[in-house]
Design an enzyme around this catalytic site. Structure first.
Site, PDB file in Angstrom:
ATOM      1  N   LYS A 146     -11.392  10.996  11.312  1.00 46.79           N
ATOM      2  CA  LYS A 146     -10.674   9.793  11.718  1.00 46.79           C
ATOM      3  C   LYS A 146     -10.634   9.739  13.244  1.00 46.79           C
ATOM      4  O   LYS A 146     -10.066  10.623  13.885  1.00 46.79           O
ATOM      5  CB  LYS A 146      -9.257   9.768  11.144  1.00 46.79           C
ATOM      6  CG  LYS A 146      -9.216   9.661   9.622  1.00 46.79           C
ATOM      7  CD  LYS A 146      -7.801   9.542   9.103  1.00 46.79           C
ATOM      8  CE  LYS A 146      -7.784   9.385   7.580  1.00 46.79           C
ATOM      9  NZ  LYS A 146      -6.406   9.301   7.046  1.00 46.79           N
ATOM     10  N   GLU A 170     -14.007   5.792   3.317  1.00 49.06           N
ATOM     11  CA  GLU A 170     -12.947   4.941   2.784  1.00 49.06           C
ATOM     12  C   GLU A 170     -12.695   3.769   3.743  1.00 49.06           C
ATOM     13  O   GLU A 170     -11.561   3.342   3.932  1.00 49.06           O
ATOM     14  CB  GLU A 170     -11.666   5.744   2.555  1.00 49.06           C
ATOM     15  CG  GLU A 170     -11.132   6.404   3.813  1.00 49.06           C
ATOM     16  CD  GLU A 170      -9.843   7.185   3.600  1.00 49.06           C
ATOM     17  OE1 GLU A 170      -9.511   7.509   2.443  1.00 49.06           O
ATOM     18  OE2 GLU A 170      -9.157   7.456   4.611  1.00 49.06           O
ATOM     19  N   HIS A 214       0.862  -1.188   0.000  1.00 50.05           N
ATOM     20  CA  HIS A 214       0.000   0.000   0.000  1.00 50.05           C
ATOM     21  C   HIS A 214       0.898   1.236   0.000  1.00 50.05           C
ATOM     22  O   HIS A 214       1.649   1.476   0.945  1.00 50.05           O
ATOM     23  CB  HIS A 214      -0.915  -0.011   1.224  1.00 50.05           C
ATOM     24  CG  HIS A 214      -1.997   1.024   1.163  1.00 50.05           C
ATOM     25  ND1 HIS A 214      -3.099   0.898   0.342  1.00 50.05           N
ATOM     26  CD2 HIS A 214      -2.141   2.216   1.809  1.00 50.05           C
ATOM     27  CE1 HIS A 214      -3.886   1.951   0.492  1.00 50.05           C
ATOM     28  NE2 HIS A 214      -3.321   2.757   1.377  1.00 50.05           N
ATOM     29  N   ASP A 270      -5.139  11.741  -3.080  1.00 44.82           N
ATOM     30  CA  ASP A 270      -4.619  12.066  -1.759  1.00 44.82           C
ATOM     31  C   ASP A 270      -3.134  12.338  -1.894  1.00 44.82           C
ATOM     32  O   ASP A 270      -2.351  11.452  -2.241  1.00 44.82           O
ATOM     33  CB  ASP A 270      -4.857  10.894  -0.796  1.00 44.82           C
ATOM     34  CG  ASP A 270      -4.397  11.207   0.617  1.00 44.82           C
ATOM     35  OD1 ASP A 270      -3.930  12.335   0.881  1.00 44.82           O
ATOM     36  OD2 ASP A 270      -4.501  10.313   1.482  1.00 44.82           O
ATOM     37  N   LYS A 322      -9.803   6.238  -5.047  1.00 38.36           N
ATOM     38  CA  LYS A 322      -8.796   7.200  -4.616  1.00 38.36           C
ATOM     39  C   LYS A 322      -7.427   6.739  -5.082  1.00 38.36           C
ATOM     40  O   LYS A 322      -7.143   5.536  -5.101  1.00 38.36           O
ATOM     41  CB  LYS A 322      -8.814   7.346  -3.085  1.00 38.36           C
ATOM     42  CG  LYS A 322      -7.768   8.318  -2.567  1.00 38.36           C
ATOM     43  CD  LYS A 322      -8.068   8.784  -1.157  1.00 38.36           C
ATOM     44  CE  LYS A 322      -7.538   7.869  -0.107  1.00 38.36           C
ATOM     45  NZ  LYS A 322      -7.628   8.469   1.245  1.00 38.36           N
ATOM     46  N   GLU A 353      -7.239  15.725  -1.695  1.00 35.25           N
ATOM     47  CA  GLU A 353      -7.049  15.532  -0.256  1.00 35.25           C
ATOM     48  C   GLU A 353      -5.664  15.954   0.180  1.00 35.25           C
ATOM     49  O   GLU A 353      -4.655  15.524  -0.380  1.00 35.25           O
ATOM     50  CB  GLU A 353      -7.277  14.053   0.094  1.00 35.25           C
ATOM     51  CG  GLU A 353      -7.117  13.726   1.554  1.00 35.25           C
ATOM     52  CD  GLU A 353      -7.423  12.268   1.866  1.00 35.25           C
ATOM     53  OE1 GLU A 353      -7.117  11.823   2.997  1.00 35.25           O
ATOM     54  OE2 GLU A 353      -7.971  11.562   0.993  1.00 35.25           O
ATOM     55  N   ASP A 404      -7.217  16.331   5.829  1.00 36.64           N
ATOM     56  CA  ASP A 404      -7.100  15.046   6.522  1.00 36.64           C
ATOM     57  C   ASP A 404      -6.186  15.228   7.718  1.00 36.64           C
ATOM     58  O   ASP A 404      -6.632  15.464   8.833  1.00 36.64           O
ATOM     59  CB  ASP A 404      -6.575  13.976   5.568  1.00 36.64           C
ATOM     60  CG  ASP A 404      -6.357  12.637   6.269  1.00 36.64           C
ATOM     61  OD1 ASP A 404      -6.735  12.500   7.453  1.00 36.64           O
ATOM     62  OD2 ASP A 404      -5.797  11.709   5.661  1.00 36.64           O
ATOM     63  N   LYS A 440      -3.309   7.515  -4.332  1.00 34.19           N
ATOM     64  CA  LYS A 440      -2.283   8.166  -3.528  1.00 34.19           C
ATOM     65  C   LYS A 440      -1.221   8.719  -4.468  1.00 34.19           C
ATOM     66  O   LYS A 440      -0.612   7.969  -5.245  1.00 34.19           O
ATOM     67  CB  LYS A 440      -1.643   7.162  -2.572  1.00 34.19           C
ATOM     68  CG  LYS A 440      -2.600   6.577  -1.539  1.00 34.19           C
ATOM     69  CD  LYS A 440      -2.794   7.526  -0.386  1.00 34.19           C
ATOM     70  CE  LYS A 440      -3.555   6.864   0.756  1.00 34.19           C
ATOM     71  NZ  LYS A 440      -3.677   7.767   1.919  1.00 34.19           N
TER      72      LYS A 440
END
Length: 373
Positions: free
Chosen positions: A273, A327, A22, A198, A167, A224, A249, A169
């Protein structure tokens, strides 16, 4: 009737493999480590919680090994003998004697809420006024780094009705490379499919202005955290300059952050979050600030497993302005689970269990298999 008390607390480090690497701008994750919290009460009820961060210590100040040490050494003596029903009093006690440590505090609060939901035989969402919905839309992060593979993956997930929002990254490569990759995916999946990016704080304001213009022209739906989390004024300038919504975020960690961002109209969307904020109760406060300021909401993740994911889901299900969905795909990124009944994802959404507490039970055999030896 004798007072209920917290009798003991057990913390367990669990390492679960991920289905693929990831990618974030600051690290590459190959596994997810979770701190699982078991909070035992004198009335025989056990509450479970989870404290999880992204990429070890790369993302923030807290990390799994440190969270376990903090809970075992400092939190537990403050909690033993306390009344688990009095959650606000416990939160105040922890804040008085323990500075920061919001990820750990979030896991403890989740365990307290799970226990209280079980005690009253209601889902955690009922402790916040009740759920508006029992399903939440969930996006997926496309992270192979290969444009055609990401397009193929997106189309397959759309066809099977698992996700229709994606999304990416970005921020590790040169902006033009990232933009070309993202723009090609948006073009391939079409205007009706939402594609967000993001940046994970990777750009300066100058770079962001050039890059966001190109992303906006390509039809990207949401940007983001393009700037450093402390640059509230820069975020405000970008938000006023572009039509495409800008989301905070890392910048919206605390209730105080939410107020300051709202005051200067710094962003159009807050990513909620529970770990950053120190728990569900603080997220509810952030959501109230957002609603008053006309800021939309998005249910974020620290790539938690099922326990942390459900904690966020129960709170998000009570919010009226969750315009950007969630998400909450963390469990889908893992090769296995540590609960007896895994979550159900279908029709582009997460189904929230209607059972007491969080609605899941630990699988102690799986815990034993994956716990840090």
């Amino acid at each position: 009737m004798s007072k209920i008390t917290i009798t003991h607390i057990e913390t367990i480090l669990v390492d679960l493999p991920t289905i693929r690497p990831h990618l974030l701008s600051m690290t590459v994750m190959q596994k997810q480590t979770m701190v699982i919290i078991r909070l035992f009460c004198s009335d025989g009820i056990e509450g479970i919680g989870e404290s999880t961060t992204i990429g070890g210590i790369a993302y923030g100040d807290e990390f799994p090994e440190g969270m376990k040490l903090a809970i075992d050494t400092y939190f537990t003596p403050l909690l033993i003998g306390q009344d688990p029903v009095q959650i606000n009093a416990i939160r105040l006690r922890l804040d008085k004697y323990i500075s920061g440590n919001n990820f750990a505090k979030s896991g403890i609060e989740t365990a307290l809420l799970d226990a209280q939901g079980k005690r009253l035989n209601v889902p955690v969402s009922d402790l916040f006024g009740g759920a508006i919905t029992n399903t939440l839309p969930v996006l997926w992060t496309l992270a192979s780094g290969d444009t055609q593979r990401d397009i193929d993956e997106a189309k397959q997930l759309i066809a099977t009705k698992r996700h229709h929002t994606f999304k990416l990254k970005i921020g590790r490569k040169k902006p033009d490379e990232d933009i070309a990759h993202v723009a090609a995916i948006k073009s391939a999946v079409g205007r009706d499919i939402t594609v967000t990016v993001d940046v994970n704080q990777a750009w300066s304001e100058t770079v962001a202005k050039r890059a966001i213009q190109k992303l906006q022209d390509a039809g990207i739906d949401l940007i983001e955290q393009p700037l450093a989390k402390s640059d509230f004024e820069g975020l405000a300038r970008l938000t006023s300059y572009f039509e495409v919504p800008i989301m905070a975020d890392e910048a919206v960690a605390t209730v105080q952050d939410a107020f300051k961002l709202a005051k200067i109209h710094a962003v159009s969307v807050f990513a909620l979050k529970i770990a950053k904020a120190g728990g569900l109760i603080n997220i509810q406060k952030q959501a109230a600030i957002a609603q008053a300021a006309g800021i939309s909401l998005y249910g974020g993740t620290m790539l938690e497993g099922t326990i942390g994911t459900l904690a966020t889901a129960h709170l998000c299900a009570t919010l009226p302005n969750l315009e950007w969905g969630t998400e909450l795909f963390g469990p889908l990124l893992l090769t296995d689970d540590i609960v007896k009944t895994p979550l159900v994802y279908s029709n582009y959404a997460l189904e929230i269990p209607n059972a007491a507490g969080l609605g899941v039970e630990l699988d102690l055999v799986k815990i034993e298999k994956y716990k840090r030896k």
